[in-house]
Design an enzyme around this catalytic site. Structure first.
Site, PDB file in Angstrom:
ATOM      1  N   ASN A  93       0.815  -1.222   0.000  1.00 30.79           N
ATOM      2  CA  ASN A  93       0.000   0.000   0.000  1.00 30.79           C
ATOM      3  C   ASN A  93       0.846   1.270   0.000  1.00 30.79           C
ATOM      4  OD1 ASN A  93      -2.413   1.809   0.849  1.00 30.79           O
ATOM      5  ND2 ASN A  93      -0.945   2.024   2.534  1.00 30.79           N
ATOM      6  N   SER A 145      -4.154   2.332  -8.368  1.00 30.15           N
ATOM      7  CA  SER A 145      -4.888   3.588  -8.494  1.00 30.15           C
ATOM      8  C   SER A 145      -5.622   3.574  -9.825  1.00 30.15           C
ATOM      9  CB  SER A 145      -3.892   4.747  -8.477  1.00 30.15           C
ATOM     10  OG  SER A 145      -4.553   5.973  -8.759  1.00 30.15           O
ATOM     11  N   TYR A 158       3.579   9.542 -11.749  1.00 28.24           N
ATOM     12  CA  TYR A 158       2.693   8.759 -10.895  1.00 28.24           C
ATOM     13  C   TYR A 158       1.982   7.690 -11.720  1.00 28.24           C
ATOM     14  CZ  TYR A 158      -0.901   7.663  -7.422  1.00 28.24           C
ATOM     15  OH  TYR A 158      -1.715   7.002  -6.534  1.00 28.24           O
ATOM     16  N   ALA A 160       2.884   6.424 -14.580  1.00 27.46           N
ATOM     17  CA  ALA A 160       3.851   5.420 -15.056  1.00 27.46           C
ATOM     18  C   ALA A 160       4.146   4.412 -13.954  1.00 27.46           C
ATOM     19  CB  ALA A 160       5.132   6.108 -15.524  1.00 27.46           C
ATOM     20  N   SER A 161       4.289   4.912 -12.715  1.00 28.69           N
ATOM     21  CA  SER A 161       4.585   3.983 -11.609  1.00 28.69           C
ATOM     22  C   SER A 161       3.411   3.038 -11.376  1.00 28.69           C
ATOM     23  CB  SER A 161       4.931   4.754 -10.327  1.00 28.69           C
ATOM     24  OG  SER A 161       3.792   5.394  -9.770  1.00 28.69           O
TER      25      SER A 161
HETATM   26  O1  NJP Z   1      -1.441   8.233   1.281  1.00 29.43           O
HETATM   27  P1  NJP Z   1      -0.795   8.816   2.622  1.00 29.43           P
HETATM   28  P2  NJP Z   1      -2.667   7.236   1.020  1.00 29.43           P
HETATM   29  N1  NJP Z   1       8.661   3.611   3.231  1.00 29.43           N
HETATM   30  O2  NJP Z   1       0.198   9.804   2.141  1.00 29.43           O
HETATM   31  C1  NJP Z   1       3.892   5.360   3.568  1.00 29.43           C
HETATM   32  C2  NJP Z   1      -2.775   5.002  -3.274  1.00 29.43           C
HETATM   33  N2  NJP Z   1      -3.827   5.924  -3.737  1.00 29.43           N
HETATM   34  O3  NJP Z   1      -3.053   6.492   2.228  1.00 29.43           O
HETATM   35  O4  NJP Z   1       6.726   6.267   5.929  1.00 29.43           O
HETATM   36  C3  NJP Z   1       7.652   3.230   4.003  1.00 29.43           C
HETATM   37  O5  NJP Z   1      -1.838   9.219   3.580  1.00 29.43           O
HETATM   38  C4  NJP Z   1       3.615   6.489   4.535  1.00 29.43           C
HETATM   39  O6  NJP Z   1       4.279   6.230   5.765  1.00 29.43           O
HETATM   40  P3  NJP Z   1       5.542   7.078   6.351  1.00 29.43           P
HETATM   41  C5  NJP Z   1      -1.414   5.651  -3.170  1.00 29.43           C
HETATM   42  O7  NJP Z   1      -0.763   5.682  -4.412  1.00 29.43           O
HETATM   43  C6  NJP Z   1      -4.182   7.015  -3.020  1.00 29.43           C
HETATM   44  O8  NJP Z   1      -3.700   7.978   0.296  1.00 29.43           O
HETATM   45  O9  NJP Z   1       5.303   7.019   7.822  1.00 29.43           O
HETATM   46  N3  NJP Z   1       6.445   3.756   3.971  1.00 29.43           N
HETATM   47  C7  NJP Z   1       2.133   6.364   4.729  1.00 29.43           C
HETATM   48  O10 NJP Z   1       1.829   5.394   5.711  1.00 29.43           O
HETATM   49  C8  NJP Z   1      -0.734   4.719  -2.193  1.00 29.43           C
HETATM   50  O11 NJP Z   1      -0.170   3.620  -2.865  1.00 29.43           O
HETATM   51  C9  NJP Z   1      -5.152   7.877  -3.517  1.00 29.43           C
HETATM   52  O12 NJP Z   1       5.506   8.445   5.746  1.00 29.43           O
HETATM   53  C10 NJP Z   1       6.243   4.770   3.105  1.00 29.43           C
HETATM   54  C11 NJP Z   1       1.644   5.872   3.381  1.00 29.43           C
HETATM   55  O13 NJP Z   1       2.791   5.337   2.676  1.00 29.43           O
HETATM   56  C12 NJP Z   1      -1.885   4.236  -1.302  1.00 29.43           C
HETATM   57  O14 NJP Z   1      -3.077   4.567  -1.965  1.00 29.43           O
HETATM   58  C13 NJP Z   1      -5.752   7.605  -4.717  1.00 29.43           C
HETATM   59  C14 NJP Z   1       7.249   5.243   2.268  1.00 29.43           C
HETATM   60  C15 NJP Z   1       1.065   6.998   2.541  1.00 29.43           C
HETATM   61  O15 NJP Z   1      -0.027   7.545   3.217  1.00 29.43           O
HETATM   62  C16 NJP Z   1      -1.902   4.854   0.077  1.00 29.43           C
HETATM   63  O16 NJP Z   1      -1.968   6.276  -0.053  1.00 29.43           O
HETATM   64  C17 NJP Z   1      -5.370   6.498  -5.423  1.00 29.43           C
HETATM   65  C18 NJP Z   1       8.502   4.621   2.353  1.00 29.43           C
HETATM   66  N4  NJP Z   1       9.544   5.004   1.584  1.00 29.43           N
HETATM   67  C19 NJP Z   1      -4.397   5.651  -4.928  1.00 29.43           C
HETATM   68  N5  NJP Z   1       6.747   6.258   1.520  1.00 29.43           N
HETATM   69  C20 NJP Z   1      -5.581   9.100  -2.796  1.00 29.43           C
HETATM   70  N6  NJP Z   1      -5.236   9.289  -1.534  1.00 29.43           N
HETATM   71  O17 NJP Z   1      -6.285   9.941  -3.402  1.00 29.43           O
HETATM   72  C21 NJP Z   1       5.469   6.420   1.896  1.00 29.43           C
HETATM   73  O18 NJP Z   1      -5.931   6.255  -6.593  1.00 29.43           O
HETATM   74  N7  NJP Z   1       5.151   5.519   2.852  1.00 29.43           N
END
Ligand code: NJP
Length: 240
Positions: A93, A145, A158, A160-161
């Site tokens: 996720n 997504s 985004y 592309a990923s």
């Molecule tokens: O995002 P956010 P969402 N290592 O920013 C973690 C997809 N999505 O819940 O490390 C480890 O609130 C970060 O944790 P932290 C989206 O592409 C969203 O909305 O503590 N963890 C946090 O827990 C994504 O794949 C929307 O900063 C890492 C989490 O990721 C998923 O849903 C629409 C990290 C991000 O929480 C969850 O996104 C859509 C790392 N290097 C798809 N980098 C939308 N929100 O509109 C980040 O179509 N994290």
């Protein structure tokens, strides 16, 4: 009454907030044991305390890690197997979004999206596969997504990923079919989280809505394969 995921063991990446937190909460509420991965130790620990206060002590274990770090996935899998002896579900996720025209998108932003959104799901899937293939049981869920099914201006990196993630999910689904493993890509539309720095619309999905879908996918009878699930908000008639 046993929960819908009673005693299942799951690893959820990006569990510190947003969709990953909501998935962790619903999984634990349905009886699963969850290792929640993210970099924010404080947020993970607060979630663990919250769940313990709600009577689920020990069912959510924080694991502070950058999902892109070399060895992080293998280490988390090894520790989870030592602790609970099995892994039934991996939810890839964790994700990041940077939105700008190709002409302006910073190279570091491109690299981070590819590393977190695409390479990490490869690494974490690869880390659980030996165990799941040996057990001939397991489910890998990619939080992709709608950006993995379409494109939009400012979304090149985004999209592309996420298109890459869809290709990974699709290929992996075919490769693990002989082992009776399942791979599902869940593709939400806009969700009300802190993601990507763009304010969501008031009718956007809530994290719990996506978590509800992920629960349906994860708790489905073993004979059911979803493949790709698209989750969109209902747009009010006067806003279309
Ligand atoms: O995002 P956010 P969402 N290592 O920013 C973690 C997809 N999505 O819940 O490390 C480890 O609130 C970060 O944790 P932290 C989206 O592409 C969203 O909305 O503590 N963890 C946090 O827990 C994504 O794949 C929307 O900063 C890492 C989490 O990721 C998923 O849903 C629409 C990290 C991000 O929480 C969850 O996104 C859509 C790392 N290097 C798809 N980098 C939308 N929100 O509109 C980040 O179509 N994290």
């Amino acid at each position: 009454m046993p929960g819908r995921l009673q005693d299942k063991v799951a690893i959820v990446t990006g569990a510190s907030r947003g969709i990953g937190e909501a998935i962790s909460r619903v999984f634990v509420a349905e009886g699963a044991r969850v290792v929640g991965v993210a970099r924010s130790a404080g947020a993970l620990e607060a979630l663990a305390r919250d769940l313990a206060a709600a009577g689920a002590g020990g069912r959510f274990v924080p694991r502070v890690a950058d999902v892109t770090s070399p060895g992080a996935a293998k280490e988390a899998v090894r520790e989870t197997l030592e602790r609970w002896g099995r892994i039934d579900i991996l939810v890839n996720n964790a994700g990041v979004g940077h939105f700008a025209p190709v002409a302006d998108l910073a190279e570091a932003a491109w690299d981070e999206m590819m590393a977190v959104n695409l390479k990490a799901p490869f690494l974490w899937s690869q880390a659980v596969l030996p165990h799941m293939m040996e057990r001939r049981d397991g489910h890998i869920i990619m939080i992709s997504s709608v950006a993995g099914t379409t494109t939009f201006v400012n979304g090149a990196g985004y999209c592309a990923s996420k298109w890459g993630l869809m290709a990974l999910a699709d290929t992996l689904r075919q490769e693990v079919r002989p082992y009776e493993l399942r791979v599902t890509a869940v593709c939400p539309g806009s969700v009300q989280t802190h993601f990507g720095g763009t304010p969501p619309r008031d009718y956007s999905l809530r994290p719990e809505d996506v978590a509800h879908t992920v629960l349906e996918v994860a708790a489905a009878p073993r004979r059911v394969v979803y493949g790709t699930v698209i989750v969109r908000p209902l747009v009010p008639a006067d806003r279309q």
